[in-house]
Design a protein around this motif. Structure first.
Motif, mmCIF file in Angstrom:
data_model
loop_
_atom_site.group_PDB
_atom_site.id
_atom_site.type_symbol
_atom_site.label_atom_id
_atom_site.label_comp_id
_atom_site.label_asym_id
_atom_site.label_seq_id
_atom_site.Cartn_x
_atom_site.Cartn_y
_atom_site.Cartn_z
ATOM 1 N N SER A 205 9.947 25.049 34.638
ATOM 2 C CA SER A 205 9.878 26.516 34.646
ATOM 3 C C SER A 205 10.700 27.144 33.528
ATOM 4 C CB SER A 205 10.376 27.057 35.994
ATOM 5 O OG SER A 205 9.623 26.537 37.066
ATOM 6 N N ASN A 206 11.596 26.361 32.936
ATOM 7 C CA ASN A 206 12.453 26.883 31.871
ATOM 8 C C ASN A 206 11.785 26.880 30.504
ATOM 9 O OD1 ASN A 206 14.604 27.119 33.734
ATOM 10 N ND2 ASN A 206 15.165 24.973 33.412
ATOM 11 N N LEU A 207 10.607 26.260 30.398
ATOM 12 C CA LEU A 207 9.956 26.048 29.107
ATOM 13 C C LEU A 207 8.648 26.816 28.987
ATOM 14 C CD1 LEU A 207 10.398 22.163 28.957
ATOM 15 C CD2 LEU A 207 11.926 23.899 27.974
ATOM 16 N N ASP A 208 8.301 27.162 27.752
ATOM 17 C CA ASP A 208 7.011 27.796 27.519
ATOM 18 C C ASP A 208 5.956 26.733 27.243
ATOM 19 O OD1 ASP A 208 7.235 26.983 24.837
ATOM 20 O OD2 ASP A 208 7.816 28.962 24.107
ATOM 21 N N ARG A 209 4.759 27.147 26.911
ATOM 22 C CA ARG A 209 3.651 26.204 26.727
ATOM 23 C C ARG A 209 3.849 25.284 25.531
ATOM 24 N NH1 ARG A 209 -1.441 29.991 25.879
ATOM 25 N NH2 ARG A 209 -0.451 30.986 27.688
ATOM 26 N N ASP A 217 16.205 36.756 28.040
ATOM 27 C CA ASP A 217 16.026 37.760 29.081
ATOM 28 C C ASP A 217 15.111 37.281 30.196
ATOM 29 O OD1 ASP A 217 13.828 37.769 27.403
ATOM 30 O OD2 ASP A 217 13.568 39.946 27.419
ATOM 31 N N GLN A 218 14.111 36.462 29.861
ATOM 32 C CA GLN A 218 13.236 35.900 30.886
ATOM 33 C C GLN A 218 14.008 34.960 31.804
ATOM 34 O OE1 GLN A 218 10.071 34.612 27.865
ATOM 35 N NE2 GLN A 218 8.842 35.002 29.677
ATOM 36 N N LEU A 219 14.801 34.085 31.205
ATOM 37 C CA LEU A 219 15.590 33.145 32.006
ATOM 38 C C LEU A 219 16.589 33.897 32.880
ATOM 39 C CD1 LEU A 219 16.278 30.357 29.352
ATOM 40 C CD2 LEU A 219 14.808 30.154 31.364
ATOM 41 N N ARG A 220 17.216 34.897 32.321
ATOM 42 C CA ARG A 220 18.208 35.652 33.088
ATOM 43 C C ARG A 220 17.568 36.318 34.309
ATOM 44 N NH1 ARG A 220 19.735 39.114 29.503
ATOM 45 N NH2 ARG A 220 21.401 37.834 28.634
ATOM 46 N N CYS A 246 20.813 19.165 34.957
ATOM 47 C CA CYS A 246 21.539 19.768 33.832
ATOM 48 C C CYS A 246 20.645 20.701 33.026
ATOM 49 C CB CYS A 246 22.110 18.677 32.934
ATOM 50 S SG CYS A 246 23.319 17.599 33.756
ATOM 51 N N HIS A 247 19.331 20.513 33.130
ATOM 52 C CA HIS A 247 18.386 21.386 32.436
ATOM 53 C C HIS A 247 18.491 22.813 32.966
ATOM 54 C CE1 HIS A 247 14.461 22.607 30.704
ATOM 55 N NE2 HIS A 247 14.573 21.541 29.942
ATOM 56 N N ASN A 248 18.563 22.951 34.284
ATOM 57 C CA ASN A 248 18.729 24.279 34.871
ATOM 58 C C ASN A 248 20.094 24.868 34.543
ATOM 59 O OD1 ASN A 248 16.219 24.704 36.026
ATOM 60 N ND2 ASN A 248 16.790 23.887 38.029
ATOM 61 N N LEU A 249 21.101 24.031 34.511
ATOM 62 C CA LEU A 249 22.437 24.495 34.153
ATOM 63 C C LEU A 249 22.448 25.009 32.717
ATOM 64 C CD1 LEU A 249 25.596 22.701 35.398
ATOM 65 C CD2 LEU A 249 25.631 23.934 33.257
ATOM 66 N N LEU A 250 21.780 24.264 31.823
ATOM 67 C CA LEU A 250 21.652 24.699 30.434
ATOM 68 C C LEU A 250 20.894 26.016 30.342
ATOM 69 C CD1 LEU A 250 21.650 24.394 27.327
ATOM 70 C CD2 LEU A 250 19.708 22.827 27.572
ATOM 71 N N MET A 252 20.676 28.379 32.500
ATOM 72 C CA MET A 252 21.535 29.482 32.924
ATOM 73 C C MET A 252 22.534 29.851 31.841
ATOM 74 S SD MET A 252 22.230 29.089 37.038
ATOM 75 C CE MET A 252 23.157 30.641 37.042
ATOM 76 N N GLU A 253 23.067 28.865 31.156
ATOM 77 C CA GLU A 253 23.991 29.160 30.058
ATOM 78 C C GLU A 253 23.273 29.912 28.941
ATOM 79 O OE1 GLU A 253 27.282 28.600 29.720
ATOM 80 O OE2 GLU A 253 27.494 27.696 31.704
ATOM 81 N N ILE A 254 22.051 29.511 28.628
ATOM 82 C CA ILE A 254 21.257 30.219 27.620
ATOM 83 C C ILE A 254 21.072 31.675 28.040
ATOM 84 C CG2 ILE A 254 18.969 30.378 26.541
ATOM 85 C CD1 ILE A 254 18.810 27.284 26.912
ATOM 86 N N ALA A 255 20.872 31.874 29.344
ATOM 87 C CA ALA A 255 20.639 33.204 29.889
ATOM 88 C C ALA A 255 21.904 34.048 29.972
ATOM 89 C CB ALA A 255 20.015 33.079 31.278
ATOM 90 N N GLY A 256 23.037 33.487 29.619
ATOM 91 C CA GLY A 256 24.294 34.212 29.719
ATOM 92 C C GLY A 256 24.888 34.201 31.105
#
Length: 281
Positions: A205-209, A217-220, A246-250, A252-256
């Motif tokens: 869900s964290n990735l685009d096509r 902003d989408q992740l946040r 760790c992918h989800n943790l990353l 969230m960090e990208i999302a601020g």
């Protein structure tokens, strides 16, 4: 400039000759533990060192651990030094699975106090798609000295997760596919289902096509919707064995949304104790 979450293929390409940059190939297959290194030997980003999930980024499995226990951090720090990493190095990690395995090394380095580490956005596939150089030559890197400043507050034990869920002081986010989360399919672990009270956020869900991370902003918005009213510091991530979480943790960090934690043992450790609950819907 330093990179602490993601780095683009173009930026990495521009820094291939930068003596302060260190690159790691983290390709791996849960179905075939030798496949990652074989892929590396067949072609990799110039200067990249291979970091093996089982041999380098995990410790041996014990009777009551999950499938990928956290590594011995002293040993990993020593390896990093031998691989040319020092405390000022810009580290870049990549795989061919959207960051599912590279995220583990990203998180380990951050837990060791090294924040100058970033995942290659789009991984090896994006690198090849842009026609950037690859090689089969093994890198010649001089040893350095790496000192770890370990922060063991970055992960939780099974008992801490149990206590946190019981007191409703944390929210547990599971990165596995919906089929595994709901217990409809379990190709790896002997018990299907999920930790009671956990919510599902498949890492895909964290990735685009194109296999790139979604916009900040989408992740946040997505993570805020999922974990509200819990602040980021009360979010705990899990998966099958503490790797793809760790992918989800990353993300969230990208999302601020900094400060979330890892349940390192994850599902494969949780089910080792039959007294722990299992849910399937």
């Amino acid at each position: 400039m330093t990179y602490t979450t993601l780095v683009s293929a173009a930026t990495l390409a521009a820094n291939l000759d930068n003596p302060n940059w260190r690159i790691f190939d983290c390709r791996f297959s849960l179905a075939d533990s030798a496949a990652g290194f074989e892929s590396y030997r067949s072609g990799h980003i110039p200067g990249a060192v291979y970091a093996d999930l089982n041999q380098d980024l995990s410790s041996p499995v014990q009777p009551y651990t999950g499938r990928h226990p956290l590594p011995n951090f002293d040993s990993l720090a020593e390896k990093l030094g031998k691989w040319g990493v020092n405390n000022r190095s810009q580290v870049v990690v990549y795989d061919d699975a959207g960051g599912a395995f590279a995220g583990r090394m990203w998180w380990l380095l951050r837990s060791m106090g090294h924040t100058q580490v970033a995942v290659l956005d789009g991984g090896y596939g994006q690198w090849r798609k842009q026609g950037l150089p690859t090689t089969t030559a093994l890198p010649k890197i001089g040893a350095s000295a790496f000192r770890a400043y370990l922060d063991n507050r970055q992960w939780l034990s099974a008992s801490q997760v149990e206590t946190g869920l019981a007191s409703r002081s944390i929210i547990l986010v599971d990165a596995r596919t919906p089929e595994r989360f709901l217990g409809k399919s379990e190709p790896i672990d002997p018990v299907a289902g999920h930790v009671p009270g956990a919510v599902n956020r498949p890492l895909q869900s964290n990735l685009d096509r194109n296999g790139l991370f979604l916009a900040t902003d989408q992740l946040r918005q997505q993570f805020t919707d999922l974990t509200s009213p819990f602040p980021a510091e009360r979010v705990v991530h899990m998966c099958g064995s503490g790797v793809t979480a760790c992918h989800n943790l990353l993300a969230m960090e990208i999302a601020g949304l900094g400060g979330s934690k890892l349940y390192a043992g994850s599902w494969s450790e949780w089910i080792r104790n039959r007294n722990r609950g299992v849910a399937s819907r």
